[in-house]
Design a protein around this motif. Structure first.
Motif, PDB file in Angstrom:
ATOM      1  N   UNK A 189       0.839  -1.189   0.000  1.00  0.00           N
ATOM      2  CA  UNK A 189       0.000   0.000   0.000  1.00  0.00           C
ATOM      3  C   UNK A 189       0.877   1.244   0.000  1.00  0.00           C
ATOM      4  N   UNK A 190       0.462   2.234  -0.798  1.00  0.00           N
ATOM      5  CA  UNK A 190       1.253   3.438  -0.962  1.00  0.00           C
ATOM      6  C   UNK A 190       2.208   3.347  -2.139  1.00  0.00           C
ATOM      7  N   UNK A 191       2.316   2.165  -2.715  1.00  0.00           N
ATOM      8  CA  UNK A 191       3.150   1.954  -3.896  1.00  0.00           C
ATOM      9  C   UNK A 191       2.290   1.411  -5.042  1.00  0.00           C
ATOM     10  N   UNK A 192       1.905   0.134  -4.952  1.00  0.00           N
ATOM     11  CA  UNK A 192       1.093  -0.467  -6.020  1.00  0.00           C
ATOM     12  C   UNK A 192      -0.370  -0.040  -5.943  1.00  0.00           C
ATOM     13  N   UNK A 215      13.794   1.805  -9.875  1.00  0.00           N
ATOM     14  CA  UNK A 215      13.255   2.195  -8.572  1.00  0.00           C
ATOM     15  C   UNK A 215      11.816   2.671  -8.745  1.00  0.00           C
ATOM     16  N   UNK A 216      11.190   3.060  -7.623  1.00  0.00           N
ATOM     17  CA  UNK A 216       9.812   3.536  -7.676  1.00  0.00           C
ATOM     18  C   UNK A 216       9.729   4.911  -8.326  1.00  0.00           C
ATOM     19  N   UNK A 217       8.531   5.236  -8.802  1.00  0.00           N
ATOM     20  CA  UNK A 217       8.194   6.570  -9.329  1.00  0.00           C
ATOM     21  C   UNK A 217       9.067   6.977 -10.508  1.00  0.00           C
ATOM     22  N   UNK A 218       9.399   6.019 -11.380  1.00  0.00           N
ATOM     23  CA  UNK A 218      10.149   6.322 -12.607  1.00  0.00           C
ATOM     24  C   UNK A 218       9.234   6.108 -13.811  1.00  0.00           C
ATOM     25  N   UNK A 219       9.310   7.014 -14.775  1.00  0.00           N
ATOM     26  CA  UNK A 219       8.414   6.957 -15.926  1.00  0.00           C
ATOM     27  C   UNK A 219       8.789   5.798 -16.843  1.00  0.00           C
ATOM     28  N   UNK A 220       7.752   5.149 -17.395  1.00  0.00           N
ATOM     29  CA  UNK A 220       7.928   4.019 -18.309  1.00  0.00           C
ATOM     30  C   UNK A 220       7.473   4.456 -19.703  1.00  0.00           C
ATOM     31  N   UNK A 221       8.297   4.142 -20.717  1.00  0.00           N
ATOM     32  CA  UNK A 221       8.024   4.543 -22.093  1.00  0.00           C
ATOM     33  C   UNK A 221       7.984   3.325 -23.011  1.00  0.00           C
ATOM     34  N   UNK A 222       7.151   3.426 -24.045  1.00  0.00           N
ATOM     35  CA  UNK A 222       7.106   2.423 -25.109  1.00  0.00           C
ATOM     36  C   UNK A 222       7.048   3.159 -26.446  1.00  0.00           C
ATOM     37  N   UNK A 223       7.991   2.872 -27.311  1.00  0.00           N
ATOM     38  CA  UNK A 223       8.084   3.564 -28.609  1.00  0.00           C
ATOM     39  C   UNK A 223       8.083   5.082 -28.445  1.00  0.00           C
ATOM     40  N   UNK A 224       8.766   5.549 -27.392  1.00  0.00           N
ATOM     41  CA  UNK A 224       8.913   6.977 -27.169  1.00  0.00           C
ATOM     42  C   UNK A 224       7.776   7.647 -26.435  1.00  0.00           C
ATOM     43  N   UNK A 225       6.655   6.955 -26.233  1.00  0.00           N
ATOM     44  CA  UNK A 225       5.497   7.542 -25.553  1.00  0.00           C
ATOM     45  C   UNK A 225       5.417   7.027 -24.118  1.00  0.00           C
ATOM     46  N   UNK A 226       5.108   7.938 -23.198  1.00  0.00           N
ATOM     47  CA  UNK A 226       4.964   7.533 -21.805  1.00  0.00           C
ATOM     48  C   UNK A 226       3.715   6.662 -21.635  1.00  0.00           C
ATOM     49  N   UNK A 227       3.884   5.488 -21.010  1.00  0.00           N
ATOM     50  CA  UNK A 227       2.752   4.569 -20.828  1.00  0.00           C
ATOM     51  C   UNK A 227       2.448   4.304 -19.360  1.00  0.00           C
TER      52      UNK A 227
END
Length: 361
Positions: free
Chosen positions: A241-244, A295-307
């Protein structure tokens, strides 16, 4: 000011490195270190103080109806001696907390909640009790120890006939004497490993800890702190809790659909979950294929777009792999999808993988 569990003096004697967590002063690690503690749980056994968790008792003819009203899982046909995982929602479907329920009798249940949410949960539950239900917060009178790892039963066998212990996962025995100490023992844990959780009176916790430490000496038992508890649960893909999840994330988005019974006639948040339909974002596993620790709170990208964004991440000691969990757009959630994670301004290659990362053989 942070509270101390009944085992605080023992943690100092054991050389624990104390940090504030969820309103308590708790050991993050002991002299052996997080990796050694993690590996002990996977290969031998570890002992954790989880006395900071909250415990509420529900009694009365309306207790079952109250739990079915408050919680997403269905407790209608639950047998005494069973344990059941569940979530608790706001009317808009956001998650108040995730918790476990122990059934002692048709009119008596125990709820175990996250320490950081104890006051919030207590207020939410108290405000939504149905008639003929009494709720009591017994948290300060109860200590909880987690004995986790493949040698856990052999250790307890020094203190009790193993035939008396709970035999199946997510079952409990309410009254046992462990080396003469009255306990409730359940086959549960937050490590993805075989093990038990032992509940006892706060005053008896130091004696129980020392009994277990002595019994475990020949079985590789070592004390474990919050650091290893986190890396272990992450390898096992157990949400925190507080993460996922939190009040902005529904249990369905967090992948907890197995604990959400929408076919129930009613529970707080049910209508919102039904109205929302299939989640637009979902929890996934990530495995780094490039160099870097996720780590936590890092942006995830696919084909250059944030997902999406990571919710937890670490280097998994047993798997020897950088892993993370993330909430991502459902359309990009298929295992095998190549993604990138922004690690302090640098894109690290990763791949979406099935959960859990680790499952006990």
């Amino acid at each position: 000011m942070e509270k101390k569990t009944p085992l605080y003096p023992i943690h100092l004697d054991e050389g624990g490195k104390i940090v504030p967590f969820a309103g308590y002063l708790l050991p993050v690690q002991y002299p052996a270190g997080v990796i050694a503690e993690h590996m002990a749980v996977r290969t031998a056994c570890g002992l954790f103080d989880v006395s900071h968790m909250g415990e509420f008792v529900f009694r009365g003819a309306g207790a079952l109806a109250t739990l079915n009203h408050l919680l997403t899982n269905d407790f209608t046909n639950m047998q005494a001696g069973r344990v059941r995982y569940t979530a608790m929602c706001l009317p808009d479907g956001g998650t108040v907390d995730d918790l476990v329920i122990y059934k002692f009798a048709d009119d008596c249940f125990l709820a175990v909640v996250n320490a950081a949410n104890r006051d919030k949960d207590c207020a939410h539950m108290s405000a939504n009790l149905l008639p003929d239900t009494e709720m009591e917060d017994i948290s300060d009178r109860v200590a909880q120890l987690a004995l986790q790892g493949p040698n856990a039963k052999d250790i307890l066998a020094h203190l009790i006939d193993p035939a008396l212990l709970p035999q199946k996962y997510y079952t409990a025995v309410r009254e046992l004497l462990i080396g003469g100490v009255p306990c409730m023992v359940s086959r549960t844990g937050y490590t993805g490993e075989f093990g038990y959780e032992l509940y006892t009176a706060a005053d008896d916790a130091p004696k129980l800890w020392n009994l277990l430490r002595d019994a475990g000496a020949e079985h590789g038992l070592i004390p474990c702190g919050l650091g290893a508890r986190d890396t272990l649960r992450l390898e096992a893909a157990m949400p925190l809790y507080g993460h996922e999840m939190d009040e902005t994330v529904t249990p369905l988005e967090a992948g907890l659909d197995f604990a959400v019974k929408l076919q129930k006639p009613e529970f707080i948040g049910r209508e919102a979950l039904l109205a929302a339909g299939a989640p637009g974002r979902v929890r996934v596993g990530l495995k780094a294929t490039g160099r870097g620790i996720l780590r936590e709170a890092q942006e995830v990208y696919c084909d250059g777009a944030k997902i999406g964004q990571t919710t937890s991440g670490t280097f998994a000691p047993y798997l020897k792999q950088a892993i993370a969990m993330a909430l991502v757009d459902a359309g990009h959630a298929a295992p095998g999808t190549a993604v990138e994670v922004d690690v302090r301004g640098r894109r690290v290659a990763a791949e979406i993988v099935p959960l859990p990362f680790y499952k006990r053989a």
